[in-house]
Motif scaffolding. Structure first.
Motif, PDB file in Angstrom:
ATOM      1  N   LYS A  35     -36.205  93.607  46.220  1.00 54.37           N
ATOM      2  CA  LYS A  35     -37.181  94.811  46.160  1.00 54.37           C
ATOM      3  C   LYS A  35     -38.483  94.333  46.060  1.00 54.37           C
ATOM      4  N   ILE A 174     -38.698  91.345  43.375  1.00 55.29           N
ATOM      5  CA  ILE A 174     -37.259  91.212  42.683  1.00 55.29           C
ATOM      6  C   ILE A 174     -36.223  90.527  43.791  1.00 55.29           C
ATOM      7  N   ASN A 176     -32.404  90.211  44.305  1.00 53.18           N
ATOM      8  CA  ASN A 176     -31.088  90.420  43.843  1.00 53.18           C
ATOM      9  C   ASN A 176     -29.897  89.586  44.404  1.00 53.18           C
TER      10      ASN A 176
ATOM     11  N   TRP B  50     -27.463 109.753  44.588  1.00 56.15           N
ATOM     12  CA  TRP B  50     -27.139 108.739  45.324  1.00 56.15           C
ATOM     13  C   TRP B  50     -27.310 107.709  44.523  1.00 56.15           C
ATOM     14  N   PRO B  55     -26.157  95.543  46.818  1.00 57.81           N
ATOM     15  CA  PRO B  55     -26.403  94.143  46.150  1.00 57.81           C
ATOM     16  C   PRO B  55     -27.362  94.524  45.103  1.00 57.81           C
ATOM     17  N   TYR B  56     -28.112  95.834  44.875  1.00 53.71           N
ATOM     18  CA  TYR B  56     -29.025  96.106  43.823  1.00 53.71           C
ATOM     19  C   TYR B  56     -28.733  97.517  43.226  1.00 53.71           C
ATOM     20  N   ARG B  57     -29.423  97.784  42.223  1.00 54.99           N
ATOM     21  CA  ARG B  57     -29.366  98.910  41.413  1.00 54.99           C
ATOM     22  C   ARG B  57     -30.177  99.867  41.946  1.00 54.99           C
ATOM     23  N   GLN B  58     -30.063 101.151  42.472  1.00 59.64           N
ATOM     24  CA  GLN B  58     -31.248 102.105  42.519  1.00 59.64           C
ATOM     25  C   GLN B  58     -30.380 103.704  42.422  1.00 59.64           C
ATOM     26  N   VAL B  60     -31.080 107.818  43.459  1.00 56.53           N
ATOM     27  CA  VAL B  60     -31.979 108.663  43.987  1.00 56.53           C
ATOM     28  C   VAL B  60     -31.422 110.105  43.480  1.00 56.53           C
ATOM     29  N   LEU B  69     -36.567 108.900  42.271  1.00 55.38           N
ATOM     30  CA  LEU B  69     -36.065 107.377  43.092  1.00 55.38           C
ATOM     31  C   LEU B  69     -36.513 106.606  41.682  1.00 55.38           C
ATOM     32  N   ASP B  71     -35.857 102.690  40.171  1.00 55.72           N
ATOM     33  CA  ASP B  71     -35.520 101.440  40.666  1.00 55.72           C
ATOM     34  C   ASP B  71     -35.582 100.581  39.440  1.00 55.72           C
ATOM     35  N   ASP B  73     -35.028  97.444  38.905  1.00 57.74           N
ATOM     36  CA  ASP B  73     -35.491  96.148  38.711  1.00 57.74           C
ATOM     37  C   ASP B  73     -37.233  96.159  38.796  1.00 57.74           C
ATOM     38  N   LEU B  74     -37.417  97.230  39.333  1.00 53.19           N
ATOM     39  CA  LEU B  74     -39.104  97.265  39.433  1.00 53.19           C
ATOM     40  C   LEU B  74     -39.587  98.103  38.303  1.00 53.19           C
ATOM     41  N   GLU B  75     -38.619  98.655  37.254  1.00 55.99           N
ATOM     42  CA  GLU B  75     -39.013  99.331  36.223  1.00 55.99           C
ATOM     43  C   GLU B  75     -39.931 100.669  36.652  1.00 55.99           C
ATOM     44  N   GLN B  76     -39.663 101.237  37.644  1.00 55.05           N
ATOM     45  CA  GLN B  76     -40.082 102.305  38.129  1.00 55.05           C
ATOM     46  C   GLN B  76     -39.467 103.733  38.617  1.00 55.05           C
ATOM     47  N   THR B  78     -40.178 106.971  41.129  1.00 49.97           N
ATOM     48  CA  THR B  78     -41.201 107.895  41.978  1.00 49.97           C
ATOM     49  C   THR B  78     -40.345 109.231  42.074  1.00 49.97           C
TER      50      THR B  78
END
Lengths: 182, 187
Positions: A35, A174, A176, B50, B55-58, B60, B69, B71, B73-76, B78
């Protein structure tokens, strides 16, 4: 966002940086998925990053959820091409192309070193390291790169989280999924 | 036209829909640029959840008005108003109104055995996608593809589909966790 201290999953397992630095330097091909979070004075966005790298060709896909708003940056020694939903644009340098098309830019030519925890060969740099000799911060080209987490990948420990800052722009990367290729 | 009617006939009965998804982004030559998988839940009108697991977590989430949204990993997080343009929020294909879809797209239908493929071309030029394709297998949506003018394609395959099963409303609300950056975007 608050900066936490380096979070290493298990530093006991992580061997000294010196033991792997030549292999990290020799690493010229990889695929990674991660990301990118970007903060500039007037905007804050996040996107998925999928990066295919080989010595003479790289491809960076930057996309939102559902693949919306994607941009694919491809580079060879001769030229760099950005493909978006609207079409294709080429230029000599990735930095100029990104800035022109997306309104922000990252030093792509240095990124292939910074992403591995290495300073780019082009310029002078300053570096701080942690107890095992891993870079905790690299300052180069007006950028400050902070490494706050590392992950094992195929016998190497490679960065999992890095923050790149220059006045007016902050990018958090980041990773993954790191797939280095010998 | 016949294609639009049949598509409306297949979409109208869907009040809720949930499935595992496998999303791939392919370039013009069909080479895979990205892959992600997870699970999604939809509920008409306009609500969906959604969740990308690898391979990552997200996550929506649309509550019908705003889209969140998250995220981790980004501690964000939106937050932005729900963009009703289907190509910007493909999940709306199912949780939006069917006739609104057929009003904005020319619909062509093709049948191969039990697979019905609908090709939708936007009547007014669309910024993101040039063509949408929905494939139904035995009247159940199994594949969604969105192709842009350069041939790049997002292909989403659905599996373990459940239609009109009850879904807990809490899935369509989003609690903003503390300690994250909240970015509010106005459309």
């Amino acid at each position: 966002c608050a900066t936490r201290g380096p979070v290493t999953s298990d530093s006991a397992e992580r061997g000294p940086w010196q033991d792997q630095v030549t292999r990290v330097q020799a690493l010229t091909s990889w695929t990674l998925a991660g990301k990118v979070g970007l903060k500039t004075a007037d905007e804050s966005t996040s996107a998925n990053l999928d990066w295919r790298h080989t010595p003479n060709y790289y491809r960076l896909l930057i996309s939102g959820p559902f693949g919306a708003g994607r941009s694919t940056l491809e580079g060879t020694a001769e030229k760099v091409t950005l493909t978006t939903g609207e079409g294709r644009v080429s230029a000599v340098s990735a930095e100029a192309l990104l800035d022109q098309q997306l309104g922000w830019s990252l030093p792509v030519s240095s990124l292939d070193h910074w992403i591995r925890g290495l300073p780019a060969p082009s310029d002078a740099f300053e570096r701080e390291t942690d107890a095992l000799g891993y870079p905790s911060q690299i300052r180069q080209d007006g950028w400050t790169i902070d490494y706050s987490d590392w992950m094992p990948a195929d016998g190497l420990w490679l960065p999992r989280k890095l923050k790149m800052q220059r006045p007016g722009i902050e990018a958090i990367l980041i990773i993954n999924d790191w797939q280095p290729e010998a | 036209n016949e294609g639009a009617e049949r598509l409306t006939q297949l979409l109208e009965p869907i009040n809720t829909y949930q499935a595992d998804f496998e999303q791939q982004i392919l370039d013009g030559s069909g080479q895979r640029l990205q892959q992600a998988s997870g699970h999604m839940w939809l509920s008409r009108p306009g609500r969906f959840h959604w969740e990308v697991e690898s391979p990552y977590r997200q996550v929506v989430v649309s509550d019908g008005e705003d889209i969140y949204l998250h995220d981790p990993d980004l501690e964000q997080v939106t937050v932005q108003p729900l963009d009703t343009r289907v190509t910007h929020t493909p999940a709306l294909l199912l949780s939006g109104s069917a006739d609104e879809l057929t009003k904005n797209y020319d619909v062509e239908r093709r049948q191969q055995g039990t697979a019905e493929t609908f090709t939708l071309d936007p009547r007014s030029p669309d910024t993101l996608f040039e063509e949408l394709q929905l494939t139904f297998y035995a009247e159940e949506l199994g594949m969604l593809q969105m192709t842009d003018s350069t041939g790049q394609r997002t292909a989403i395959a659905f599996d373990n589909v459940e239609q009109n099963a009850p879904i807990d409303d809490s899935l369509f609300t989003f609690e903003i966790p503390d300690g994250v950056d909240v970015i509010r975007e106005t459309q």
